[in-house]
Every structure is written in C-alpha cells, then in structure tokens.
Scaffold this active site. Structure first.
Site, PDB file in Angstrom:
ATOM      1  N   ARG A 108     -18.056  18.677  15.912  1.00 35.41           N
ATOM      2  CA  ARG A 108     -18.961  18.519  14.786  1.00 35.41           C
ATOM      3  C   ARG A 108     -18.264  18.843  13.470  1.00 35.41           C
ATOM      4  NH1 ARG A 108     -23.424  21.813  15.892  1.00 35.41           N
ATOM      5  NH2 ARG A 108     -24.330  19.928  16.739  1.00 35.41           N
ATOM      6  N   TYR A 109     -17.478  19.913  13.484  1.00 40.16           N
ATOM      7  CA  TYR A 109     -16.807  20.375  12.267  1.00 40.16           C
ATOM      8  C   TYR A 109     -15.418  19.743  12.192  1.00 40.16           C
ATOM      9  CZ  TYR A 109     -20.406  24.051  12.208  1.00 40.16           C
ATOM     10  OH  TYR A 109     -21.575  24.741  12.182  1.00 40.16           O
TER      11      TYR A 109
ATOM     12  N   ARG B  61     -12.411  22.023  14.279  1.00 40.98           N
ATOM     13  CA  ARG B  61     -12.609  22.824  15.488  1.00 40.98           C
ATOM     14  C   ARG B  61     -13.636  22.171  16.413  1.00 40.98           C
ATOM     15  NH1 ARG B  61     -15.038  24.553  11.051  1.00 40.98           N
ATOM     16  NH2 ARG B  61     -16.943  25.790  11.040  1.00 40.98           N
TER      17      ARG B  61
ATOM     18  N   CYS C 234     -23.947  30.498  34.152  1.00 39.02           N
ATOM     19  CA  CYS C 234     -23.821  31.814  33.516  1.00 39.02           C
ATOM     20  C   CYS C 234     -24.089  32.894  34.564  1.00 39.02           C
ATOM     21  CB  CYS C 234     -24.841  31.966  32.392  1.00 39.02           C
ATOM     22  SG  CYS C 234     -24.514  30.909  30.981  1.00 39.02           S
TER      23      CYS C 234
ATOM     24  N   CYS D 147     -30.444  33.411  29.813  1.00 41.13           N
ATOM     25  CA  CYS D 147     -31.253  33.857  28.675  1.00 41.13           C
ATOM     26  C   CYS D 147     -32.395  32.860  28.503  1.00 41.13           C
ATOM     27  CB  CYS D 147     -30.420  33.868  27.397  1.00 41.13           C
ATOM     28  SG  CYS D 147     -28.865  34.763  27.526  1.00 41.13           S
TER      29      CYS D 147
ATOM     30  N   CYS E 106     -32.147  30.034  25.845  1.00 40.50           N
ATOM     31  CA  CYS E 106     -30.849  29.351  25.821  1.00 40.50           C
ATOM     32  C   CYS E 106     -30.911  28.034  25.054  1.00 40.50           C
ATOM     33  CB  CYS E 106     -30.388  29.081  27.252  1.00 40.50           C
ATOM     34  SG  CYS E 106     -28.835  28.156  27.297  1.00 40.50           S
TER      35      CYS E 106
ATOM     36  N   ARG F  39     -28.845  25.737  25.222  1.00 44.13           N
ATOM     37  CA  ARG F  39     -28.327  24.657  26.067  1.00 44.13           C
ATOM     38  C   ARG F  39     -29.053  24.595  27.396  1.00 44.13           C
ATOM     39  NH1 ARG F  39     -23.031  26.213  24.426  1.00 44.13           N
ATOM     40  NH2 ARG F  39     -23.223  25.331  22.341  1.00 44.13           N
TER      41      ARG F  39
ATOM     42  N   ASP G 232     -32.977  28.974  17.917  1.00 47.82           N
ATOM     43  CA  ASP G 232     -33.037  27.509  17.876  1.00 47.82           C
ATOM     44  C   ASP G 232     -34.397  27.007  18.363  1.00 47.82           C
ATOM     45  OD1 ASP G 232     -30.468  27.126  16.888  1.00 47.82           O
ATOM     46  OD2 ASP G 232     -29.563  27.186  18.888  1.00 47.82           O
TER      47      ASP G 232
ATOM     48  N   ASP H  57     -28.748  27.282  12.807  1.00 45.24           N
ATOM     49  CA  ASP H  57     -28.003  26.103  13.236  1.00 45.24           C
ATOM     50  C   ASP H  57     -28.950  24.939  12.954  1.00 45.24           C
ATOM     51  OD1 ASP H  57     -25.967  24.568  14.344  1.00 45.24           O
ATOM     52  OD2 ASP H  57     -25.574  26.071  15.901  1.00 45.24           O
TER      53      ASP H  57
ATOM     54  N   LYS I 105     -24.058  25.259  11.251  1.00 47.79           N
ATOM     55  CA  LYS I 105     -24.595  26.569  10.878  1.00 47.79           C
ATOM     56  C   LYS I 105     -24.712  26.686   9.355  1.00 47.79           C
ATOM     57  CE  LYS I 105     -22.290  28.590  14.886  1.00 47.79           C
ATOM     58  NZ  LYS I 105     -21.548  27.384  15.316  1.00 47.79           N
TER      59      LYS I 105
HETATM   60  C1  LIG Z   1     -20.716  27.266  16.227  1.00 51.02           C
HETATM   61  C2  LIG Z   1     -19.882  26.121  16.482  1.00 51.02           C
HETATM   62  C3  LIG Z   1     -18.507  26.172  16.231  1.00 51.02           C
HETATM   63  C4  LIG Z   1     -17.830  27.409  15.678  1.00 51.02           C
HETATM   64  O1  LIG Z   1     -18.281  27.668  14.384  1.00 51.02           O
HETATM   65  P1  LIG Z   1     -17.655  28.896  13.543  1.00 51.02           P
HETATM   66  O2  LIG Z   1     -18.545  28.992  12.333  1.00 51.02           O
HETATM   67  O3  LIG Z   1     -16.257  28.514  13.218  1.00 51.02           O
HETATM   68  O4  LIG Z   1     -17.710  30.101  14.410  1.00 51.02           O
HETATM   69  C5  LIG Z   1     -17.768  25.042  16.473  1.00 51.02           C
HETATM   70  N1  LIG Z   1     -18.331  23.910  16.930  1.00 51.02           N
HETATM   71  C6  LIG Z   1     -19.646  23.822  17.171  1.00 51.02           C
HETATM   72  C7  LIG Z   1     -20.215  22.549  17.657  1.00 51.02           C
HETATM   73  C8  LIG Z   1     -20.476  24.930  16.966  1.00 51.02           C
HETATM   74  O5  LIG Z   1     -21.782  24.847  17.205  1.00 51.02           O
END
Ligand SMILES: *Cc1c(COP(=O)(O)O)cnc(C)c1O
Length: 383
Positions: free
Chosen positions: A125-126, A129, A138, A142, A145, A147, A306, A343, A350
C-alpha cells in the site's frame, strides 16, 4: 480532563499466574510452547470447566465456529477474570453474541487490503514497504481481529500466500526497503521455516529493514526461546512489534520473553487497539505504557478499532483516544506515548490523530497550549 480511577496494584506489578487452571502440568510441559498450543481452550466444554459463561458468551462461542475460531493458550487463559464477563482480558478472547451483529459501517476487510495485494498474501500500500501475510494462524484469536476474514481458518475467506511469487515481486520492486512479516502470527512457524523466509528476504539487496508483527510474546511467551532469539539476531536490522492492550498482560513470563528479545538486539515496539471496557481509561493506558517501558518496549501505535464485522461492542469513540493521549503527553515519559491512528476505512493507510495544541497560527505567530492548558506564543520566522 479524565478523572483518575484506582487501578489494582496487581496490575501495576509483574506477576505470574502460572499454573492457575493447570495444576497438573509439569514445569517442563508448562514451559514448552508446543504443549501450550496443544492445550489451548477451543471448545465450549473447555471453557465451562473453568468459567461460568454469560448467555451472550455461550451464544458467541457457538457462533465462532463459523466466523473466527476461539482459541486461548493456558498461559493467557489464566489471566481471565473468572467472575466478570466484562473483564478486560475476557472481552479480548471470549466470543460474544454481539459478534453476529453487523453494523452498516462494518465490513469484512476494513483496511481494504485485498485491493492492495499484487500477489496473494502481499499487501503493498505504501511506497517503500510491504506487509507480508505469511500465515493465517495465531496462538490465540483476538475477537476484534482486523483480518478475521482470513485468520483462524473458520471465516469467509482463505489466505493462500504465494511465497515464490511474493519473493519474485520483492526482487523486482526495488522501491521496497522494508518488509513487515505478519499474518496471522509469524512466530508460530518453527525456527527453521521462519529462517528460510528471513534468509530469502535478506538475500534481496534492496531490502534494508525487516520486522515481525506478533502477539506470541503475550499469548505464548514460552515460544521466545534462546534458539529463536539466536536465529533472529542473524537477520538484523530486525525489529519487532508486539501487541499488548492491558497491563495485566505484562506478566513475569512475558517480561522475561521481551527482555530476551531485547538482549538479542531486537528493538521492540508495541501496538495497542483501543477497546471498550478493556483499556479505554487513562489509568489503565498509563499503567500499560509505563510497564511496557520497564520491559524495554516502546509504545508505537494506539489504533482506533477497525470497522470489522461484529466489533461495535468493543469500539470506543474517537474522542476517547485523543483524550487518553492528552492525558499522557507531558504527564509521563515521552517515550511512553504511542501515536494514536485510524487505519482509514477502504485502504487509506494509517492517519495520525493528535490532541490540538495549536490555538491559533498566522503569519506572525503561533499560539500554543501546553499539557497543563497554559498558553504560549512563538513568533513566526522573519518577524
Ligand atoms: C501498517 C502497515 C504498514 C507499516 O506501517 P508503518 O507506519 O511503517 O509501521 C505497512 N503496510 C501496510 C499495508 C500496513 O497496514
């Protein structure tokens, strides 16, 4: 202002609840993570041996077979409030009938992950990363959850992570410098299986940073063995985000597990979810974050819950989270203060939420309000 309420001394202290409901277990069995997994409480009969369930819980346990399974490790089960169906530990892991209520704003995939998976199991998404979902299991489940659609094997979808495709994608996408292993809980894999994944990722030159998202140190501290820590430390820089919601979860055993991880050079962060009647008061959150620092864990995120199906009974107002952060900032160690986030529903990522410390801001000056509510002025540059 949030008025302080009393919190029990036992929740500020690090205590052991073992062996609790399992007096017949030998030390060796109790300390064996595979024994803990084998002896998880997963059935109505198993629960009712130890607890008197409320009608809402009974109905919830029966329903959970088709939604998100119930499973509680003996270690964590011992923290449950025997006499209080509204206890903060109990609400996190024992299903309730309210889980079958679907509020109109609730969905199966609240963070819009399925739409951001270039490869099954890999959420990108980002820009730099990815979140790599390597398992759907798990140690315990929880009830809130995010997911639950894929986790535990009981829900509406299945997770079919394509490992080879995911590694190929990561090799080709040089912009990815940070891989978060999540799921499910990656620490349920054997050391060997986990090491295969870590070494494969480490062989990709542009991946700088590895992290593992896990609740195993809390649900199953026995899993944090010397062997695991020695394996993990070969793959530095490797960070870990654990998930604690209530100070009672930080037992003596959990503290020892976290210390062992830290001693192997793994920086530790904590993610909490703000949950109704679990941790939605300032004294509880303050005790939690201060205990985390004692375990060498830095509070990282506090999540607004969420909009997952059937979670309304666990959600709080957004204002509650902001009020808690306001009650922490300035009043306790800066390192102890997590970033409160939502989120964004549908896949926005986020978004940070902060108390408003800016009273006014124009080209001449900014007027600031400090943690005590006093006002201060700071001139803008050039004036
Ligand atoms: C939370 C998340 C991350 C990590 O986010 P950080 O703010 O860097 O901790 C990476 N990818 C996805 C899809 C996430 O939901």
């Amino acid at each position: 202002m949030v008025l302080p309420t009393v919190i029990a001394d036992v929740e500020r202290a690090f205590v052991s609840y073992a062996p609790g409901h399992w007096p017949q277990a030998t030390q060796e069995e109790w300390n064996d993570w595979r024994w803990q997994l084998k002896n998880r409480v997963t059935t109505l009969e198993g629960l009712e041996k130890h607890l008197r369930l409320s009608p809402e819980e009974r109905a919830g346990v029966i329903l959970s077979a088709h939604k998100l399974a119930m499973s509680i490790t003996p270690h964590y089960f011992n923290l449950i409030e025997v006499d209080d169906p509204d206890g903060p530990i109990r609400r996190q892991v024992i299903p309730r009938f309210e889980e079958s209520h679907h509020h109109p704003s609730e969905v199966a995939d609240p963070c819009g992950e399925d739409a951001h998976m270039p490869v099954p199991g890999l959420v990108h998404r980002y820009p730099d990363r990815v979140n790599f979902l390597i398992t759907d299991r798990c140690a315990s489940y929880c009830r809130y959850c995010t997911r639950s659609r894929v986790v535990s094997g009981a829900g509406e979808q299945e997770l079919h992570t394509e490992f080879e495709q995911a590694f190929n994608y990561l090799e080709q996408h040089k912009e990815v410098r940070d891989v978060l292993l999540s799921g499910g809980d990656p620490l349920l894999f054997s050391d060997d299986k986990l090491e295969k994944i870590l070494s494969r990722l480490r062989a990709i030159k542009h991946i700088e940073f590895l992290r593992i998202g896990t609740r195993v140190p809390i649900f199953l501290p026995q899993r944090i063995t010397l062997g695991l820590c020695q394996m993990l430390q070969k793959y530095h820089p490797l960070w870990m985000s654990v998930h604690t919601n209530h100070p009672r979860e930080l037992t003596l055993e959990v503290r020892a597990a976290l210390e062992q991880l830290a001693n192997h050079g793994i920086p530790l962060g904590n993610q909490s979810v703000l949950l109704s009647k679990v941790n939605d008061t300032l004294p509880i959150m303050k005790s939690l974050v201060q205990k985390l620092l004692q375990c060498r864990v830095r509070p990282y995120y506090l999540y607004q819950c969420d909009l997952i199906h059937g979670s309304a009974h666990l959600r709080t107002s957004v204002s509650k989270g902001i009020e808690i952060i306001e009650g922490l900032r300035g009043h306790t160690t800066g390192y102890a203060i997590p970033q409160f986030v939502i989120d964004a529903p549908g896949g926005g990522g986020k978004v940070p939420l902060n108390p408003n410390y800016i009273r006014s801001h124009d080209e001449k000056k900014i007027v600031l309000q400090n943690y005590e509510g006093r006002l201060f002025e700071y001139p803008e540059i050039g004036l």
